[in-house]
Design a protein around this motif. Structure first.
Motif, short mmCIF file in Angstrom:
data_model
loop_
_atom_site.label_atom_id
_atom_site.label_comp_id
_atom_site.label_asym_id
_atom_site.label_seq_id
_atom_site.Cartn_x
_atom_site.Cartn_y
_atom_site.Cartn_z
N ALA A 1 35.06 -37.41 27.81
CA ALA A 1 35.17 -37.12 29.23
C ALA A 1 33.80 -37.18 29.89
O ALA A 1 32.79 -36.88 29.26
N LEU A 2 33.80 -37.54 31.17
CA LEU A 2 32.54 -37.68 31.91
C LEU A 2 32.39 -36.54 32.91
O LEU A 2 33.38 -35.90 33.28
N PRO A 3 31.17 -36.32 33.41
CA PRO A 3 31.02 -35.35 34.52
C PRO A 3 31.78 -35.85 35.74
O PRO A 3 32.09 -37.03 35.85
N ALA A 4 32.06 -34.94 36.68
CA ALA A 4 32.83 -35.31 37.88
C ALA A 4 32.01 -36.21 38.80
O ALA A 4 30.80 -36.07 38.89
N PHE B 1 46.25 -47.01 25.95
CA PHE B 1 44.89 -46.63 25.56
C PHE B 1 44.92 -45.42 24.63
O PHE B 1 44.34 -44.37 24.91
N HIS B 2 45.65 -45.63 23.55
CA HIS B 2 45.84 -44.60 22.53
C HIS B 2 44.50 -43.95 22.16
O HIS B 2 43.51 -44.65 21.95
N GLU C 1 50.37 -39.81 28.72
CA GLU C 1 49.71 -40.82 29.55
C GLU C 1 48.35 -40.35 30.08
O GLU C 1 47.87 -40.88 31.09
N THR C 2 47.74 -39.39 29.38
CA THR C 2 46.44 -38.89 29.82
C THR C 2 45.43 -40.02 30.02
O THR C 2 44.59 -39.97 30.90
N MET C 3 45.53 -41.06 29.15
CA MET C 3 44.57 -42.16 29.21
C MET C 3 45.10 -43.37 30.00
O MET C 3 44.40 -44.38 30.13
N GLY D 1 51.04 -36.37 31.96
CA GLY D 1 49.80 -36.94 32.47
C GLY D 1 48.82 -35.85 32.83
O GLY D 1 49.14 -34.65 32.74
N SER D 2 47.63 -36.26 33.22
CA SER D 2 46.57 -35.30 33.52
C SER D 2 45.53 -35.95 34.41
O SER D 2 45.34 -37.16 34.37
N MET D 3 44.85 -35.12 35.19
CA MET D 3 43.70 -35.63 35.95
C MET D 3 42.41 -35.40 35.18
O MET D 3 41.33 -35.65 35.69
N GLY D 4 42.56 -34.89 33.95
CA GLY D 4 41.38 -34.53 33.16
C GLY D 4 40.44 -35.69 32.89
O GLY D 4 39.22 -35.53 32.90
N LYS D 5 40.99 -36.88 32.62
CA LYS D 5 40.14 -38.02 32.29
C LYS D 5 39.86 -38.90 33.51
O LYS D 5 38.81 -39.50 33.61
N THR D 6 40.83 -38.99 34.43
CA THR D 6 40.64 -39.89 35.57
C THR D 6 39.80 -39.23 36.67
O THR D 6 39.14 -39.93 37.43
N VAL D 7 39.88 -37.90 36.79
CA VAL D 7 39.15 -37.23 37.87
C VAL D 7 38.08 -36.29 37.30
O VAL D 7 36.90 -36.56 37.38
N TRP D 8 38.51 -35.20 36.69
CA TRP D 8 37.55 -34.27 36.08
C TRP D 8 38.29 -33.27 35.18
O TRP D 8 39.33 -32.73 35.58
N GLY D 9 37.74 -33.03 34.01
CA GLY D 9 38.38 -32.15 33.03
C GLY D 9 38.57 -30.73 33.54
O GLY D 9 39.51 -30.04 33.15
N GLY D 10 37.68 -30.27 34.44
CA GLY D 10 37.77 -28.89 34.90
C GLY D 10 38.86 -28.66 35.94
O GLY D 10 39.13 -27.53 36.32
N LEU D 11 39.50 -29.74 36.40
CA LEU D 11 40.50 -29.61 37.46
C LEU D 11 41.76 -28.88 36.99
O LEU D 11 42.41 -28.21 37.78
N ARG D 12 42.09 -29.03 35.73
CA ARG D 12 43.28 -28.41 35.14
C ARG D 12 44.56 -28.74 35.92
O ARG D 12 45.32 -27.83 36.30
N ILE D 13 44.76 -30.00 36.21
CA ILE D 13 46.03 -30.45 36.81
C ILE D 13 46.65 -31.49 35.87
O ILE D 13 46.04 -32.52 35.59
N GLY D 14 47.82 -31.16 35.40
CA GLY D 14 48.59 -32.10 34.59
C GLY D 14 50.02 -32.08 35.09
O GLY D 14 50.33 -31.40 36.07
#
Ligand SMILES: Cc1ncc(COP(=O)(O)O)c(C=O)c1O
Length: 317
Positions: free
Chosen positions: A110-113, A244-245, A275-277, A300-313
């Motif tokens: 994961a990357l920074p926001a 994107f396993h 579908e997180t990836m 799914g999750s916004m953890g990888k596409t937006v930011w891990g700290g968002l905690r929206i899945g």
């Protein structure tokens, strides 16, 4: 803490010997099993004596392998609690060496926001007063968010209504909820190997047993293994990552998705596609979601596409 018995580790190790010193080959194999998630972080490895007996090698050899892993940062040993698997630099922030080279921390994918995340959070907090008149309890998630998530699936070619979406606190929450809801104590779950280790934990604690099917970065899914595993074990649930396993990056071709869903339907298995990836495509190309080929549940999750700290899945049923 998960404790890995010597017999299980020996089975995972397979034929670990290579040319070169045996202790280095053993350390290398354990390191690879850690990197691909087959030995989850935090697992306690068997005592040196037990592993040596299981592998019919000397205790000195195992001790040297463990020492090598320790000095490379893959193992932490403390008196009384054994040797626990870890990652080099775990917990440390990415470091700048002051020059051109930046050290990337691959222990978390994961990357920074991006700066837009802070701006969007500020805009959202200005809209908060509009929600404060209600009681704030919404077990399925904000209608606006569910609509936006449904629209995103529709845009990916899978028509979706907001009523099919439930918002969760990230994908891990979604996987745990599904495992606890869909599995009984005597049930089996089909999983990919390797896979996301925390999904293994959630599925293992809900059911009885995991049935692994191999995924390879180059060859993809073991098709015969998949068919056989469905037929032989009739799993209550299958947890797969067709897009994107993680960690191989493999993408399941459309025809194989159709065959997977047909096999699952024959055996009455509920398929969960993580579908997180799925939206991390680099060249814009992507397959239709698994649910376009049969009744798969998507998470799914916004953890990888937006930011891990968002905690929206979310869960799409
Ligand atoms: C494949 C996969 N699924 C689920 C998760 C968990 O996602 P979240 O942070 O939204 O709980 C991760 C996080 O790394 C992941 O890699």
């Amino acid at each position: 803490m998960m404790v890995l018995p010597a017999r299980r580790l020996a089975a995972e190790l397979g034929s670990w010997r290579t040319v070169g010193p045996a202790y280095a080959a053993l350390a290398d194999r354990i390191r690879l099993l850690t990197l691909d998630g087959r030995i989850p972080l935090g697992t306690r490895l068997p005592a040196e004596r037990e592993l040596a007996a299981q592998l019919t090698v000397s205790r000195t050899l195992v001790a040297a392998a463990y020492a090598r892993l320790r000095s490379a940062g893959y193992l932490e040993s403390t008196r009384g609690s054994g040797s626990v698997v870890t990652m080099p630099g775990r917990g440390a922030a990415p470091q700048d060496d002051g020059g051109a080279a930046v050290v990337l921390d691959f222990s978390k994918a994961a990357l920074p926001a991006a700066p837009q995340v802070g701006e969007a959070a500020a805009r959202a907090s200005r809209e908060l007063p509009a929600y404060l008149n209600g009681n704030g309890y919404d077990p399925l998630g904000l209608p606006r968010l569910r609509q936006a998530l449904a629209d995103r699936y529709s845009a990916r070619g899978l028509p979706t209504r907001p009523g099919q979406i439930m918002v969760t606190l990230g994908a891990q929450h979604a996987i745990s909820l599904l495992a606890r809801t869909l599995m009984g104590r005597s049930d089996t779950a089909l999983v990919e190997a390797p896979s996301y280790p925390h999904a293994y934990e959630a599925l293992k604690s809900a059911g009885r047993r995991l049935v692994p099917v191999a995924v390879d970065a180059h060859r993809g899914w073991d098709e015969d293994g998949l068919e056989q595993a469905f037929r032989r074990t009739r799993p209550a649930l299958a947890y797969v990552m067709p897009d994107f396993h993680n960690p191989t990056g493999a993408v399941m071709p459309a025809a194989q998705r159709a065959r997977l869903m047909a096999a699952a339907t024959r055996e009455g298995t509920v398929v969960i596609a993580d579908e997180t990836m799925a939206e991390l495509t680099i060249d814009g190309r992507s397959e239709l979601p698994l649910a376009a080929h049969g009744p798969a549940v998507l998470t799914g999750s916004m953890g990888k596409t937006v930011w891990g700290g968002l905690r929206i899945g979310w869960i799409r049923g």
